[in-house]
Design an enzyme around this catalytic site. Structure first.
Site, PDB file in Angstrom:
ATOM      1  N   HIS A   1      55.906  51.302  40.432  1.00  0.00           N
ATOM      2  CA  HIS A   1      56.026  52.237  41.541  1.00  0.00           C
ATOM      3  C   HIS A   1      55.963  51.470  42.859  1.00  0.00           C
ATOM      4  O   HIS A   1      55.258  50.468  42.978  1.00  0.00           O
ATOM      5  CB  HIS A   1      54.874  53.247  41.521  1.00  0.00           C
ATOM      6  CG  HIS A   1      54.874  54.118  40.310  1.00  0.00           C
ATOM      7  ND1 HIS A   1      55.743  55.172  40.165  1.00  0.00           N
ATOM      8  CD2 HIS A   1      54.115  54.099  39.199  1.00  0.00           C
ATOM      9  CE1 HIS A   1      55.515  55.763  39.016  1.00  0.00           C
ATOM     10  NE2 HIS A   1      54.522  55.133  38.405  1.00  0.00           N
TER      11      HIS A   1
ATOM     12  N   ALA B   1      45.921  36.299  22.750  1.00  0.00           N
ATOM     13  CA  ALA B   1      45.672  37.738  22.609  1.00  0.00           C
ATOM     14  C   ALA B   1      44.888  38.282  23.793  1.00  0.00           C
ATOM     15  O   ALA B   1      43.978  37.635  24.310  1.00  0.00           O
ATOM     16  CB  ALA B   1      44.919  38.001  21.312  1.00  0.00           C
TER      17      ALA B   1
ATOM     18  N   LYS C   1      46.077  31.989  32.464  1.00  0.00           N
ATOM     19  CA  LYS C   1      46.085  30.636  33.047  1.00  0.00           C
ATOM     20  C   LYS C   1      46.404  29.635  31.948  1.00  0.00           C
ATOM     21  O   LYS C   1      46.085  29.859  30.778  1.00  0.00           O
ATOM     22  CB  LYS C   1      44.701  30.287  33.632  1.00  0.00           C
ATOM     23  CG  LYS C   1      44.228  31.216  34.712  1.00  0.00           C
ATOM     24  CD  LYS C   1      44.941  30.978  36.002  1.00  0.00           C
ATOM     25  CE  LYS C   1      44.348  31.853  37.098  1.00  0.00           C
ATOM     26  NZ  LYS C   1      45.242  32.042  38.194  1.00  0.00           N
TER      27      LYS C   1
END
Length: 136
Positions: free
Chosen positions: A40, A87, A107
């Protein structure tokens, strides 16, 4: 949306392709991964917290990327060839080829052995290709 050969997309994955998503050959996407390619408009918006407009930013996932479960990939992300995404990570921006990333925001925590990767790629040793051919 474009998806290369020998790609696996795990159960519960959600791909919002309004802004465009490209998934390269040999990529494995774990369960419950979410990929967004639009958001948005909230800067200079006509309403708060956002308005009716949508800002599109394509997502590119290069060849032979492994994305762990419950990862979120935001609009405009570019994941380089051979990367591994841990994960639960939230991936933004560009990730250099062969990087291993994890965290929120993701990172770099390591890198793949590029020479070994290149040798396997030249030998066409792609996991889901081998699985499909029954050569595992």
């Amino acid at each position: 949306m474009s998806i290369g050969e020998y790609v696996y997309i795990g159960p519960g994955a959600k791909l919002y392709g309004v802004g465009g998503i490209h998934i390269g050959k040999g990529t494995i996407i774990g369960p419950d991964v979410t990929i967004y390619s639009a958001n948005h408009v909230f800067r200079e918006a006509n309403y708060i917290p956002y308005d009716q407009r949508v800002e599109v930013k394509p997502v590119t996932i290069s060849e032979n990327v492994w994305i762990g479960g419950n990862v979120i990939i935001v609009p405009g992300t570019n994941i380089g060839e051979g990367c591994i995404v841990g994960a639960g990570s939230v991936v933004t921006g560009s990730i250099a080829p062969f990087s291993i990333v994890a965290g929120n925001p993701a990172k770099v925590i390591g890198s793949r052995d590029a020479a070994h990767y290149t040798r396997l790629k030249q030998e066409d040793k792609i996991y889901f290709r081998a699985k499909q051919l029954g050569t595992l």
